[in-house]
Design a protein around this motif. Structure first.
Motif, PDB file in Angstrom:
ATOM      1  N   THR A 244      10.869   1.978 -35.798  1.00 37.74           N
ATOM      2  CA  THR A 244      10.616   0.426 -35.797  1.00 37.74           C
ATOM      3  C   THR A 244      11.209  -0.768 -36.945  1.00 37.74           C
ATOM      4  O   THR A 244      11.640  -0.165 -37.478  1.00 37.74           O
ATOM      5  CB  THR A 244       9.438   0.504 -35.863  1.00 37.74           C
ATOM      6  OG1 THR A 244       8.730   0.602 -37.468  1.00 37.74           O
ATOM      7  CG2 THR A 244       8.495   0.861 -34.884  1.00 37.74           C
ATOM      8  N   SER A 245      11.364  -1.934 -36.174  1.00 38.26           N
ATOM      9  CA  SER A 245      12.132  -2.527 -37.014  1.00 38.26           C
ATOM     10  C   SER A 245      10.670  -3.100 -38.694  1.00 38.26           C
ATOM     11  O   SER A 245      11.975  -3.192 -39.530  1.00 38.26           O
ATOM     12  CB  SER A 245      12.440  -4.074 -36.850  1.00 38.26           C
ATOM     13  OG  SER A 245      10.729  -4.528 -36.235  1.00 38.26           O
ATOM     14  N   LYS A 246       9.647  -2.926 -38.827  1.00 35.15           N
ATOM     15  CA  LYS A 246       9.303  -2.804 -39.990  1.00 35.15           C
ATOM     16  C   LYS A 246       9.437  -2.056 -40.822  1.00 35.15           C
ATOM     17  O   LYS A 246       9.260  -1.907 -41.800  1.00 35.15           O
ATOM     18  CB  LYS A 246       7.838  -2.713 -39.570  1.00 35.15           C
ATOM     19  CG  LYS A 246       6.539  -2.761 -40.553  1.00 35.15           C
ATOM     20  CD  LYS A 246       4.911  -3.144 -40.609  1.00 35.15           C
ATOM     21  CE  LYS A 246       3.992  -3.200 -41.534  1.00 35.15           C
ATOM     22  NZ  LYS A 246       3.239  -3.244 -40.869  1.00 35.15           N
ATOM     23  N   MET A 247       9.532  -0.498 -40.012  1.00 35.84           N
ATOM     24  CA  MET A 247      10.054   0.300 -41.189  1.00 35.84           C
ATOM     25  C   MET A 247      11.034   0.216 -41.994  1.00 35.84           C
ATOM     26  O   MET A 247      11.546   0.567 -42.544  1.00 35.84           O
ATOM     27  CB  MET A 247       9.807   1.879 -40.100  1.00 35.84           C
ATOM     28  CG  MET A 247      10.105   3.041 -41.053  1.00 35.84           C
ATOM     29  SD  MET A 247      10.629   4.035 -39.493  1.00 35.84           S
ATOM     30  CE  MET A 247       9.083   4.441 -39.313  1.00 35.84           C
ATOM     31  N   VAL A 248      11.918   0.468 -41.183  1.00 36.69           N
ATOM     32  CA  VAL A 248      13.739  -0.483 -41.627  1.00 36.69           C
ATOM     33  C   VAL A 248      13.446  -1.654 -43.091  1.00 36.69           C
ATOM     34  O   VAL A 248      14.028  -0.782 -43.570  1.00 36.69           O
ATOM     35  CB  VAL A 248      14.478  -0.941 -40.268  1.00 36.69           C
ATOM     36  CG1 VAL A 248      15.816  -1.262 -40.882  1.00 36.69           C
ATOM     37  CG2 VAL A 248      14.569   0.297 -38.932  1.00 36.69           C
ATOM     38  N   LEU A 254      14.796  -4.830 -46.938  1.00 35.48           N
ATOM     39  CA  LEU A 254      15.334  -6.406 -46.202  1.00 35.48           C
ATOM     40  C   LEU A 254      13.989  -7.356 -46.248  1.00 35.48           C
ATOM     41  O   LEU A 254      12.750  -7.152 -45.707  1.00 35.48           O
ATOM     42  CB  LEU A 254      15.654  -6.068 -44.992  1.00 35.48           C
ATOM     43  CG  LEU A 254      16.574  -4.960 -44.849  1.00 35.48           C
ATOM     44  CD1 LEU A 254      17.242  -4.184 -43.321  1.00 35.48           C
ATOM     45  CD2 LEU A 254      17.992  -5.221 -45.733  1.00 35.48           C
ATOM     46  N   PRO A 255      14.496  -8.626 -46.263  1.00 38.29           N
ATOM     47  CA  PRO A 255      13.320  -9.780 -45.541  1.00 38.29           C
ATOM     48  C   PRO A 255      13.500  -9.562 -44.315  1.00 38.29           C
ATOM     49  O   PRO A 255      13.804  -9.573 -43.274  1.00 38.29           O
ATOM     50  CB  PRO A 255      14.247 -10.984 -46.865  1.00 38.29           C
ATOM     51  CG  PRO A 255      15.272 -10.522 -46.396  1.00 38.29           C
ATOM     52  CD  PRO A 255      15.816  -8.922 -47.041  1.00 38.29           C
ATOM     53  N   LYS A 256      11.796 -10.461 -43.878  1.00 41.39           N
ATOM     54  CA  LYS A 256      11.593 -10.162 -42.139  1.00 41.39           C
ATOM     55  C   LYS A 256      12.006 -11.414 -42.312  1.00 41.39           C
ATOM     56  O   LYS A 256      11.869 -11.978 -42.668  1.00 41.39           O
ATOM     57  CB  LYS A 256      10.243 -10.126 -42.917  1.00 41.39           C
ATOM     58  CG  LYS A 256       9.373  -8.826 -43.227  1.00 41.39           C
ATOM     59  CD  LYS A 256       8.059  -8.857 -43.471  1.00 41.39           C
ATOM     60  CE  LYS A 256       7.556  -7.860 -43.502  1.00 41.39           C
ATOM     61  NZ  LYS A 256       5.778  -7.415 -43.833  1.00 41.39           N
ATOM     62  N   LYS A 257      12.048 -11.271 -40.288  1.00 41.60           N
ATOM     63  CA  LYS A 257      13.122 -12.427 -40.101  1.00 41.60           C
ATOM     64  C   LYS A 257      11.735 -13.545 -39.547  1.00 41.60           C
ATOM     65  O   LYS A 257      12.582 -14.785 -40.563  1.00 41.60           O
ATOM     66  CB  LYS A 257      13.670 -11.907 -38.707  1.00 41.60           C
ATOM     67  CG  LYS A 257      14.246 -13.394 -38.013  1.00 41.60           C
ATOM     68  CD  LYS A 257      14.391 -12.917 -36.293  1.00 41.60           C
ATOM     69  CE  LYS A 257      16.590 -11.800 -36.798  1.00 41.60           C
ATOM     70  NZ  LYS A 257      16.532 -11.383 -35.391  1.00 41.60           N
TER      71      LYS A 257
END
Length: 381
Positions: A244-248, A254-257
């Motif tokens: 998932t994007s949250k996992m990445v 990484l900063p969240k979009k």
């Protein structure tokens, strides 16, 4: 993923020209040369790390020795099917047992003695096949004396030898060397190309990966397909079935979009307190400060290009999603070209200063204050 499996960038290294990502201009010329039987005796492959220089060099070495290589008749179908992958030569290349491929790391074999040994080796015909291919990686690290010795071989190359010099720093290669080769500039693959390749790897590995997760990995790769594959390998070490994007974001820091957009929007509106609050929230949430600075710099640059020429949207779509572009376009009325130039300069300076700052967040905090100063009152520089 089995722990004994090779790392992804080795496991999925391109074996044929049609598997190469993002270097169509190079592949097209080399395939035309193979079709016509006009392969050069020496090449220089220059460009950023991790974009396929060594991979294409290996494929070329494999192709010129393929039993089905064109004979110079111009048969385009024959060129498209090589290397065939099934003849004795191709099989030897695939198992790393071919004696016709000699790879030299110039970072650790950079002296004149090593080049003299190479020159001695070049004299002998290949044991099987037509060509011996010498790939000299990081060739810019050869000494001056080594280059002079190599030059003599390039001036009078034996017909059975092909030299490929790979380098990330073309300017460090002597012009006398470059002028005796065919030189190709390798470019960074676009976000779309990297994302597509990583999606294919996920499919082959039996993993389900969210589109947003693939996008985050592709952006973090910064134009290096090898880095993208390495990052995906790190993710698979934690979760290899459902990414998932949250996992990445959590694994890579990484900063969240959503947070980045809130940060950049507050800056656009000249809201200093809100910008600093979002920044503090991102930092306390464990998001990497340098990644925040790099992302803010990228958004400023893309917004500046869109402000300067809306037609550049087509180019930017190679690097960002249409949703990202639409978001930036919505903020353009809040920015003057001069203010966006300031943002690029200020975020660039902040990113370069973070590592040296005793308080890592301070350069970004100063950047926020500078960029929001006088903006809340509607002043535009």
């Amino acid at each position: 993923m089995n722990e004994h499996n090779p790392v992804l960038y080795r496991k999925y290294r391109p074996k044929e020209f049609n598997e190469v990502v993002g270097q169509r201009h190079v592949v097209r010329v080399l395939m035309n040369a193979l079709r016509r039987g006009k392969v050069a005796h020496a090449y220089v492959f220059s460009g950023p790390r991790g974009v396929g220089k060594t991979s294409i060099a290996r494929i070329l070495a494999k192709a010129v020795n393929c039993a089905h290589a064109p004979n110079g008749s111009g048969d385009s179908d024959a060129a498209l099917s090589i290397p065939c992958g099934s003849c004795g030569s191709c099989t030897a290349f695939a198992s790393n047992s071919s004696l016709n491929l000699i790879e030299i790391d110039a970072a650790s074999n950079r002296g004149i003695n090593e080049v003299r040994e190479l020159r001695e080796s070049v004299r002998f015909m290949p044991p099987t096949g037509k060509y011996k291919t010498y790939i000299i990686d990081e060739s810019h690290q050869l000494t001056k004396e080594a280059f002079n010795a190599l030059l003599k071989t390039l001036e009078e190359p034996p017909e059975h030898a092909i030299f490929i010099l790979a380098t990330t720093e073309l300017e460090k290669l002597p012009q006398t060397i470059v002028s005796r080769t065919q030189q190709f500039d390798f470019s960074r693959p676009g976000i779309k190309d990297i994302k597509m390749r990583l999606g294919k790897i996920c499919e082959l590995e039996g993993a389900v990966c969210e589109d947003a997760a693939l996008e985050s990995i592709s952006l973090a790769a910064d134009g290096s397909l090898r880095d993208g594959e390495s990052i995906l390998g790190r993710i698979f070490a934690v979760e290899s079935k459902n990414v998932t994007s949250k996992m990445v974001e959590e694994i890579l820091g990484l900063p969240k979009k959503e947070s980045l957009r809130a940060f950049f929007s507050a800056i656009a509106k000249g809201e200093c307190a809100s910008s600093l609050a979002v920044l503090e929230e991102m930092i306390h949430g464990g998001q990497d400060i340098r990644s925040i600075a790099r992302s803010a710099l990228g958004m400023s640059r893309n917004a500046f290009l869109l402000k300067s020429d809306p037609g550049l949207e087509r180019v930017l779509l190679e690097e960002a999603t249409s949703d990202d572009i639409d978001y930036l376009k919505s903020l353009l009325p809040l920015f003057s070209p001069g203010r966006l130039q300031d943002a690029i300069r200020i975020f660039l300076e902040a990113g370069n200063t973070i590592r040296k700052s005793p308080i890592p967040s301070l350069p970004l905090e100063i950047a926020v204050v500078e960029l929001t100063r006088d903006q809340s009152s509607g002043a535009v520089r």
